[in-house]
Design a protein around this motif. Sequence first.
Motif, mmCIF file in Angstrom:
data_model
loop_
_atom_site.group_PDB
_atom_site.id
_atom_site.type_symbol
_atom_site.label_atom_id
_atom_site.label_comp_id
_atom_site.label_asym_id
_atom_site.label_seq_id
_atom_site.Cartn_x
_atom_site.Cartn_y
_atom_site.Cartn_z
ATOM 1 N N SER A 223 0.829 -1.198 0.000
ATOM 2 C CA SER A 223 0.000 0.000 0.000
ATOM 3 C C SER A 223 0.871 1.259 0.000
ATOM 4 O O SER A 223 0.588 2.216 -0.731
ATOM 5 C CB SER A 223 -0.910 -0.009 1.226
ATOM 6 N N ASN A 224 1.932 1.262 0.795
ATOM 7 C CA ASN A 224 2.845 2.404 0.827
ATOM 8 C C ASN A 224 3.545 2.582 -0.516
ATOM 9 O O ASN A 224 3.713 3.710 -0.991
ATOM 10 C CB ASN A 224 3.883 2.239 1.934
ATOM 11 N N HIS A 225 3.942 1.478 -1.120
ATOM 12 C CA HIS A 225 4.598 1.546 -2.432
ATOM 13 C C HIS A 225 3.639 2.108 -3.478
ATOM 14 O O HIS A 225 4.016 2.964 -4.282
ATOM 15 C CB HIS A 225 5.089 0.157 -2.846
ATOM 16 N N GLN A 226 2.410 1.637 -3.472
ATOM 17 C CA GLN A 226 1.412 2.107 -4.430
ATOM 18 C C GLN A 226 1.135 3.595 -4.238
ATOM 19 O O GLN A 226 1.004 4.346 -5.207
ATOM 20 C CB GLN A 226 0.123 1.302 -4.303
ATOM 21 N N ALA A 227 1.078 4.040 -2.995
ATOM 22 C CA ALA A 227 0.851 5.463 -2.716
ATOM 23 C C ALA A 227 2.019 6.306 -3.222
ATOM 24 O O ALA A 227 1.813 7.389 -3.779
ATOM 25 C CB ALA A 227 0.643 5.681 -1.226
ATOM 26 N N THR A 228 3.235 5.812 -3.067
ATOM 27 C CA THR A 228 4.412 6.527 -3.554
ATOM 28 C C THR A 228 4.408 6.607 -5.070
ATOM 29 O O THR A 228 4.716 7.658 -5.653
ATOM 30 C CB THR A 228 5.700 5.832 -3.064
ATOM 31 N N VAL A 229 4.039 5.519 -5.729
ATOM 32 C CA VAL A 229 3.978 5.509 -7.196
ATOM 33 C C VAL A 229 2.933 6.507 -7.686
ATOM 34 O O VAL A 229 3.180 7.271 -8.628
ATOM 35 C CB VAL A 229 3.693 4.080 -7.714
ATOM 36 N N GLU A 230 1.774 6.526 -7.056
ATOM 37 C CA GLU A 230 0.715 7.461 -7.447
ATOM 38 C C GLU A 230 1.139 8.907 -7.209
ATOM 39 O O GLU A 230 0.879 9.781 -8.030
ATOM 40 C CB GLU A 230 -0.573 7.147 -6.690
ATOM 41 N N ARG A 231 1.817 9.160 -6.095
ATOM 42 C CA ARG A 231 2.305 10.508 -5.795
ATOM 43 C C ARG A 231 3.310 10.954 -6.850
ATOM 44 O O ARG A 231 3.221 12.067 -7.371
ATOM 45 C CB ARG A 231 2.956 10.528 -4.413
ATOM 46 N N ASP A 232 4.264 10.104 -7.147
ATOM 47 C CA ASP A 232 5.278 10.456 -8.148
ATOM 48 C C ASP A 232 4.664 10.697 -9.525
ATOM 49 O O ASP A 232 5.065 11.623 -10.232
ATOM 50 C CB ASP A 232 6.347 9.365 -8.236
ATOM 51 N N ALA A 233 3.674 9.883 -9.893
ATOM 52 C CA ALA A 233 3.013 10.069 -11.190
ATOM 53 C C ALA A 233 2.251 11.395 -11.215
ATOM 54 O O ALA A 233 2.285 12.114 -12.223
ATOM 55 C CB ALA A 233 2.070 8.903 -11.470
ATOM 56 N N TRP A 234 1.578 11.729 -10.126
ATOM 57 C CA TRP A 234 0.840 12.992 -10.072
ATOM 58 C C TRP A 234 1.794 14.160 -10.183
ATOM 59 O O TRP A 234 1.536 15.122 -10.915
ATOM 60 C CB TRP A 234 0.042 13.071 -8.770
ATOM 61 N N ILE A 235 2.910 14.101 -9.448
ATOM 62 C CA ILE A 235 3.896 15.186 -9.482
ATOM 63 C C ILE A 235 4.489 15.311 -10.876
ATOM 64 O O ILE A 235 4.653 16.427 -11.390
ATOM 65 C CB ILE A 235 4.974 14.973 -8.402
ATOM 66 N N ASP A 236 4.817 14.186 -11.516
ATOM 67 C CA ASP A 236 5.352 14.236 -12.884
ATOM 68 C C ASP A 236 4.359 14.888 -13.849
ATOM 69 O O ASP A 236 4.736 15.747 -14.651
ATOM 70 C CB ASP A 236 5.705 12.838 -13.386
ATOM 71 N N ASN A 237 3.103 14.477 -13.769
ATOM 72 C CA ASN A 237 2.088 15.047 -14.665
ATOM 73 C C ASN A 237 1.896 16.537 -14.423
ATOM 74 O O ASN A 237 1.811 17.329 -15.366
ATOM 75 C CB ASN A 237 0.757 14.313 -14.504
ATOM 76 N N ARG A 238 1.835 16.932 -13.159
ATOM 77 C CA ARG A 238 1.641 18.355 -12.846
ATOM 78 C C ARG A 238 2.859 19.181 -13.259
ATOM 79 O O ARG A 238 2.713 20.280 -13.785
ATOM 80 C CB ARG A 238 1.356 18.517 -11.345
ATOM 81 N N ALA A 239 4.054 18.641 -13.048
ATOM 82 C CA ALA A 239 5.264 19.361 -13.456
ATOM 83 C C ALA A 239 5.283 19.547 -14.972
ATOM 84 O O ALA A 239 5.673 20.614 -15.461
ATOM 85 C CB ALA A 239 6.509 18.619 -12.992
ATOM 86 N N GLN A 240 4.849 18.548 -15.724
ATOM 87 C CA GLN A 240 4.795 18.688 -17.181
ATOM 88 C C GLN A 240 3.791 19.765 -17.592
ATOM 89 O O GLN A 240 4.023 20.502 -18.557
ATOM 90 C CB GLN A 240 4.455 17.347 -17.842
ATOM 91 N N GLU A 241 2.690 19.861 -16.876
ATOM 92 C CA GLU A 241 1.721 20.925 -17.153
ATOM 93 C C GLU A 241 2.332 22.299 -16.900
ATOM 94 O O GLU A 241 2.117 23.238 -17.668
ATOM 95 C CB GLU A 241 0.473 20.755 -16.280
ATOM 96 N N ILE A 242 3.089 22.419 -15.816
ATOM 97 C CA ILE A 242 3.732 23.697 -15.486
ATOM 98 C C ILE A 242 4.801 24.027 -16.515
ATOM 99 O O ILE A 242 4.915 25.174 -16.969
ATOM 100 C CB ILE A 242 4.312 23.655 -14.060
ATOM 101 N N ILE A 243 5.596 23.043 -16.915
ATOM 102 C CA ILE A 243 6.642 23.249 -17.919
ATOM 103 C C ILE A 243 6.038 23.737 -19.228
ATOM 104 O O ILE A 243 6.604 24.605 -19.904
ATOM 105 C CB ILE A 243 7.461 21.957 -18.115
#
Length: 93
Positions: free
Chosen positions: A16-36
Motif C-alpha cells: 500500500s505504501n509503495h502504491q501510494a508513492t507511485v501514485e504521488r510520483d506520477a501525479w507530481i510528474d504530470n503536474r510538473a509537465q503541465e507547469i513546464i
Amino acid sequence: MSAYLVQEHIEAQGWSNHQATVERDAWIDNRAQEIIALFPDEPTRMGCFTLPREALSAMHGDEAKEAYNDYVSAIAYIRAEKEWDRLYPACPF
C-alpha cells in the motif's frame, strides 16, 4: 497461524505504501509537465525590456537553452511537490 496473518498484514501495508508513492510520483510528474508547458520553449522568449543587451545576448546558444530547461524543470517540480503537499497533507501522527 497468527504469525502468518501478521506477516501478510505487514506485506499488504508495504504494498500500500509503495502504491501510494507511485501514485504521488506520477501525479507530481504530470503536474510538473503541465507547469513546464506554460513556459516558452526558448530562453530568448523570456527576454525582458529592462535587461541590458549583454544579458539578452547571453540567452543564445545550446548551453543557455540547456540551463534554461534545467531551471524550468527544477522550479516546475518544486511547485508540483508543494501543490501535492497542500492538496494531500501528511498525517500528523
